[in-house]
Design a protein around this motif. Structure first.
Motif, PDB file in Angstrom:
ATOM      1  N   MET A   1     -67.735 -93.309 -57.504  1.00  0.00           N
ATOM      2  CA  MET A   1     -67.354 -93.071 -58.881  1.00  0.00           C
ATOM      3  C   MET A   1     -67.194 -94.412 -59.584  1.00  0.00           C
ATOM      4  SD  MET A   1     -66.054 -90.922 -61.280  1.00  0.00           S
ATOM      5  CE  MET A   1     -65.716 -89.469 -60.361  1.00  0.00           C
ATOM      6  N   PRO A   2     -67.959 -94.649 -60.649  1.00  0.00           N
ATOM      7  CA  PRO A   2     -67.761 -95.900 -61.385  1.00  0.00           C
ATOM      8  C   PRO A   2     -66.420 -95.871 -62.110  1.00  0.00           C
ATOM      9  CG  PRO A   2     -69.365 -94.505 -62.485  1.00  0.00           C
ATOM     10  CD  PRO A   2     -69.009 -93.818 -61.200  1.00  0.00           C
ATOM     11  N   LEU A   3     -65.730 -96.994 -62.116  1.00  0.00           N
ATOM     12  CA  LEU A   3     -64.449 -97.075 -62.813  1.00  0.00           C
ATOM     13  C   LEU A   3     -64.682 -97.599 -64.228  1.00  0.00           C
ATOM     14  CD1 LEU A   3     -62.205 -98.638 -60.035  1.00  0.00           C
ATOM     15  CD2 LEU A   3     -62.341 -96.248 -60.728  1.00  0.00           C
ATOM     16  N   PRO A   4     -63.901 -97.099 -65.184  1.00  0.00           N
ATOM     17  CA  PRO A   4     -64.040 -97.594 -66.552  1.00  0.00           C
ATOM     18  C   PRO A   4     -63.681 -99.079 -66.622  1.00  0.00           C
ATOM     19  CG  PRO A   4     -62.623 -95.652 -66.464  1.00  0.00           C
ATOM     20  CD  PRO A   4     -62.895 -96.056 -65.060  1.00  0.00           C
ATOM     21  N   TYR A   6     -61.720-100.673 -68.463  1.00  0.00           N
ATOM     22  CA  TYR A   6     -60.327-101.006 -68.769  1.00  0.00           C
ATOM     23  C   TYR A   6     -59.412-100.911 -67.547  1.00  0.00           C
ATOM     24  CZ  TYR A   6     -60.178 -95.924 -69.270  1.00  0.00           C
ATOM     25  OH  TYR A   6     -60.312 -94.576 -69.061  1.00  0.00           O
ATOM     26  N   ILE A   7     -59.923-100.460 -66.406  1.00  0.00           N
ATOM     27  CA  ILE A   7     -59.121-100.468 -65.183  1.00  0.00           C
ATOM     28  C   ILE A   7     -59.379-101.800 -64.491  1.00  0.00           C
ATOM     29  CG2 ILE A   7     -58.741 -99.408 -62.925  1.00  0.00           C
ATOM     30  CD1 ILE A   7     -59.383 -96.723 -64.152  1.00  0.00           C
ATOM     31  N   HIS A   8     -58.396-102.664 -64.572  1.00  0.00           N
ATOM     32  CA  HIS A   8     -58.532-104.013 -64.044  1.00  0.00           C
ATOM     33  C   HIS A   8     -57.970-104.153 -62.637  1.00  0.00           C
ATOM     34  CE1 HIS A   8     -59.929-105.270 -67.955  1.00  0.00           C
ATOM     35  NE2 HIS A   8     -58.847-104.740 -68.500  1.00  0.00           N
ATOM     36  N   GLU A   9     -57.072-103.238 -62.271  1.00  0.00           N
ATOM     37  CA  GLU A   9     -56.478-103.330 -60.941  1.00  0.00           C
ATOM     38  C   GLU A   9     -57.476-102.865 -59.883  1.00  0.00           C
ATOM     39  OE1 GLU A   9     -53.658 -99.749 -60.283  1.00  0.00           O
ATOM     40  OE2 GLU A   9     -53.875 -99.945 -62.447  1.00  0.00           O
ATOM     41  N   GLN A  10     -57.319-103.384 -58.684  1.00  0.00           N
ATOM     42  CA  GLN A  10     -58.146-102.933 -57.569  1.00  0.00           C
ATOM     43  C   GLN A  10     -57.575-101.632 -57.046  1.00  0.00           C
ATOM     44  OE1 GLN A  10     -61.038-103.975 -57.364  1.00  0.00           O
ATOM     45  NE2 GLN A  10     -61.178-105.210 -55.542  1.00  0.00           N
ATOM     46  N   LEU A  11     -58.371-100.607 -56.978  1.00  0.00           N
ATOM     47  CA  LEU A  11     -57.914 -99.337 -56.420  1.00  0.00           C
ATOM     48  C   LEU A  11     -58.234 -99.341 -54.931  1.00  0.00           C
ATOM     49  CD1 LEU A  11     -58.967 -96.728 -59.130  1.00  0.00           C
ATOM     50  CD2 LEU A  11     -56.789 -97.889 -58.840  1.00  0.00           C
ATOM     51  N   GLU A  12     -57.200 -99.498 -54.124  1.00  0.00           N
ATOM     52  CA  GLU A  12     -57.395 -99.495 -52.671  1.00  0.00           C
ATOM     53  C   GLU A  12     -57.998 -98.173 -52.229  1.00  0.00           C
ATOM     54  OE1 GLU A  12     -56.810-102.153 -50.729  1.00  0.00           O
ATOM     55  OE2 GLU A  12     -56.248-103.249 -52.542  1.00  0.00           O
ATOM     56  N   ASP A  13     -57.530 -97.095 -52.853  1.00  0.00           N
ATOM     57  CA  ASP A  13     -57.986 -95.758 -52.518  1.00  0.00           C
ATOM     58  C   ASP A  13     -58.796 -95.222 -53.697  1.00  0.00           C
ATOM     59  OD1 ASP A  13     -58.376 -93.143 -51.760  1.00  0.00           O
ATOM     60  OD2 ASP A  13     -56.264 -92.571 -51.859  1.00  0.00           O
ATOM     61  N   LYS A  14     -60.123 -95.188 -53.559  1.00  0.00           N
ATOM     62  CA  LYS A  14     -60.992 -94.727 -54.658  1.00  0.00           C
ATOM     63  C   LYS A  14     -60.705 -93.269 -55.022  1.00  0.00           C
ATOM     64  CE  LYS A  14     -63.570 -98.405 -55.265  1.00  0.00           C
ATOM     65  NZ  LYS A  14     -63.542 -99.237 -56.416  1.00  0.00           N
ATOM     66  N   GLU A  15     -60.126 -92.493 -54.098  1.00  0.00           N
ATOM     67  CA  GLU A  15     -59.778 -91.108 -54.395  1.00  0.00           C
ATOM     68  C   GLU A  15     -58.664 -91.024 -55.439  1.00  0.00           C
ATOM     69  OE1 GLU A  15     -61.305 -88.164 -53.303  1.00  0.00           O
ATOM     70  OE2 GLU A  15     -62.784 -89.675 -52.763  1.00  0.00           O
ATOM     71  N   ARG A  16     -57.982 -92.139 -55.658  1.00  0.00           N
ATOM     72  CA  ARG A  16     -56.931 -92.156 -56.684  1.00  0.00           C
ATOM     73  C   ARG A  16     -57.533 -91.890 -58.068  1.00  0.00           C
ATOM     74  NH1 ARG A  16     -53.639 -97.034 -58.865  1.00  0.00           N
ATOM     75  NH2 ARG A  16     -52.147 -95.922 -60.133  1.00  0.00           N
ATOM     76  N   TYR A  17     -58.806 -92.181 -58.228  1.00  0.00           N
ATOM     77  CA  TYR A  17     -59.484 -91.913 -59.496  1.00  0.00           C
ATOM     78  C   TYR A  17     -60.252 -90.584 -59.406  1.00  0.00           C
ATOM     79  CZ  TYR A  17     -61.751 -92.868 -63.951  1.00  0.00           C
ATOM     80  OH  TYR A  17     -62.162 -92.787 -65.256  1.00  0.00           O
ATOM     81  N   GLN A  18     -59.630 -89.621 -58.776  1.00  0.00           N
ATOM     82  CA  GLN A  18     -60.156 -88.256 -58.666  1.00  0.00           C
ATOM     83  C   GLN A  18     -58.997 -87.289 -58.833  1.00  0.00           C
ATOM     84  OE1 GLN A  18     -62.781 -86.615 -58.678  1.00  0.00           O
ATOM     85  NE2 GLN A  18     -64.258 -88.236 -58.381  1.00  0.00           N
ATOM     86  N   PRO A  25     -69.368 -83.687 -56.071  1.00  0.00           N
ATOM     87  CA  PRO A  25     -69.734 -84.955 -56.714  1.00  0.00           C
ATOM     88  C   PRO A  25     -70.729 -84.717 -57.852  1.00  0.00           C
ATOM     89  CG  PRO A  25     -70.778 -84.758 -54.556  1.00  0.00           C
ATOM     90  CD  PRO A  25     -69.883 -83.563 -54.721  1.00  0.00           C
ATOM     91  N   GLY A  26     -70.708 -85.610 -58.841  1.00  0.00           N
ATOM     92  CA  GLY A  26     -71.677 -85.499 -59.922  1.00  0.00           C
ATOM     93  C   GLY A  26     -71.224 -86.105 -61.229  1.00  0.00           C
ATOM     94  N   SER A  27     -69.928 -86.334 -61.397  1.00  0.00           N
ATOM     95  CA  SER A  27     -69.428 -86.901 -62.649  1.00  0.00           C
ATOM     96  C   SER A  27     -69.719 -88.382 -62.743  1.00  0.00           C
ATOM     97  CB  SER A  27     -67.909 -86.711 -62.756  1.00  0.00           C
ATOM     98  OG  SER A  27     -67.588 -85.441 -63.227  1.00  0.00           O
ATOM     99  N   ALA A  28     -69.923 -88.826 -63.977  1.00  0.00           N
ATOM    100  CA  ALA A  28     -70.031 -90.256 -64.235  1.00  0.00           C
ATOM    101  C   ALA A  28     -68.645 -90.845 -64.496  1.00  0.00           C
ATOM    102  CB  ALA A  28     -70.923 -90.504 -65.442  1.00  0.00           C
ATOM    103  N   ALA A  29     -67.661 -89.977 -64.704  1.00  0.00           N
ATOM    104  CA  ALA A  29     -66.275 -90.401 -64.920  1.00  0.00           C
ATOM    105  C   ALA A  29     -65.363 -89.282 -64.447  1.00  0.00           C
ATOM    106  CB  ALA A  29     -66.039 -90.682 -66.400  1.00  0.00           C
TER     107      ALA A  29
END
Length: 193
Positions: A1-4, A6-18, A25-29
């Motif tokens: 998942m591409p991050l916008p 404006y999210i500058h912090e490193q997301l250790e867990d990419k699932e946090r943006y779900q 799967p299929g969303s661009a955001a």
């Protein structure tokens, strides 16, 4: 998942943006209004007798595109793919028939539900929405919305202003700015009834 951007912090867990209920799967955001829900919140809603159901949304990057035309009716709305189940559709129709509110989580969900409503009694369970909801639109199914705070000149801000009113939304935004609410994906949310 591409991050916008404006999210500058490193997301250790990419699932946090779900969302916790993400399946396909299929969303661009991420459908960001859903980020506010946890398994505990969903259980509390269920314990209170609030029915929930889910739609599959493939949110497109166009959702963030600002309106750049003088006349709002000249704006070309982006398309986003969705799928709903028969049971979800049945729950919505039952709620409407019984006079209960249908409250969407997120502006894309609003667009999906209003697209389905416009397709008549037996809508297709999958398709594309490119409905543009701006002041003057008359809602058919949706009567409430949980959503994030959106940017000026966005179709998202127009949609929420249509559901509440421009004055109510601008007053809420004035409060949000004064109280330093966070906008965007991991920002604060509002409930519009």
């Amino acid at each position: 998942m591409p991050l916008p951007p404006y999210i500058h912090e490193q997301l250790e867990d990419k699932e946090r943006y779900q969302t916790v209920y993400s399946k396909h799967p299929g969303s661009a955001a991420a459908p960001t209004a859903g980020l506010h829900f946890t398994p505990e919140v969903l259980k509390e809603l269920s314990d209170k007798g609030i029915e929930t159901d889910f739609v599959t949304l493939h949110v497109g990057l166009g959702t963030f595109r600002p309106v750049q035309v003088e006349n709002v009716t000249d704006h070309v709305m982006h398309k986003e793919y969705f799928e709903v189940t028969e049971s979800c559709l049945a729950k919505i129709k039952a709620a409407k028939a019984e006079g209960r509110r249908v409250i969407a989580v997120g502006t894309t969900s609003v667009r999906v539900l209003e697209t389905l409503a416009s397709w008549g009694e037996n809508p297709t369970l999958a398709g594309w929405t490119d409905i543009f909801i701006y002041p003057g639109y008359s809602f058919k199914w949706v009567e409430g919305l949980v959503t994030n705070f959106h940017l000026p000149q966005s179709t998202l801000l127009m949609l929420v202003s249509t559901l509440a009113s421009k004055k109510i939304i601008l007053d809420a935004y004035e409060e949000a700015v004064a109280e330093r609410y966070r906008f965007f994906s991991f920002g604060d949310s509002m409930l519009i009834l």
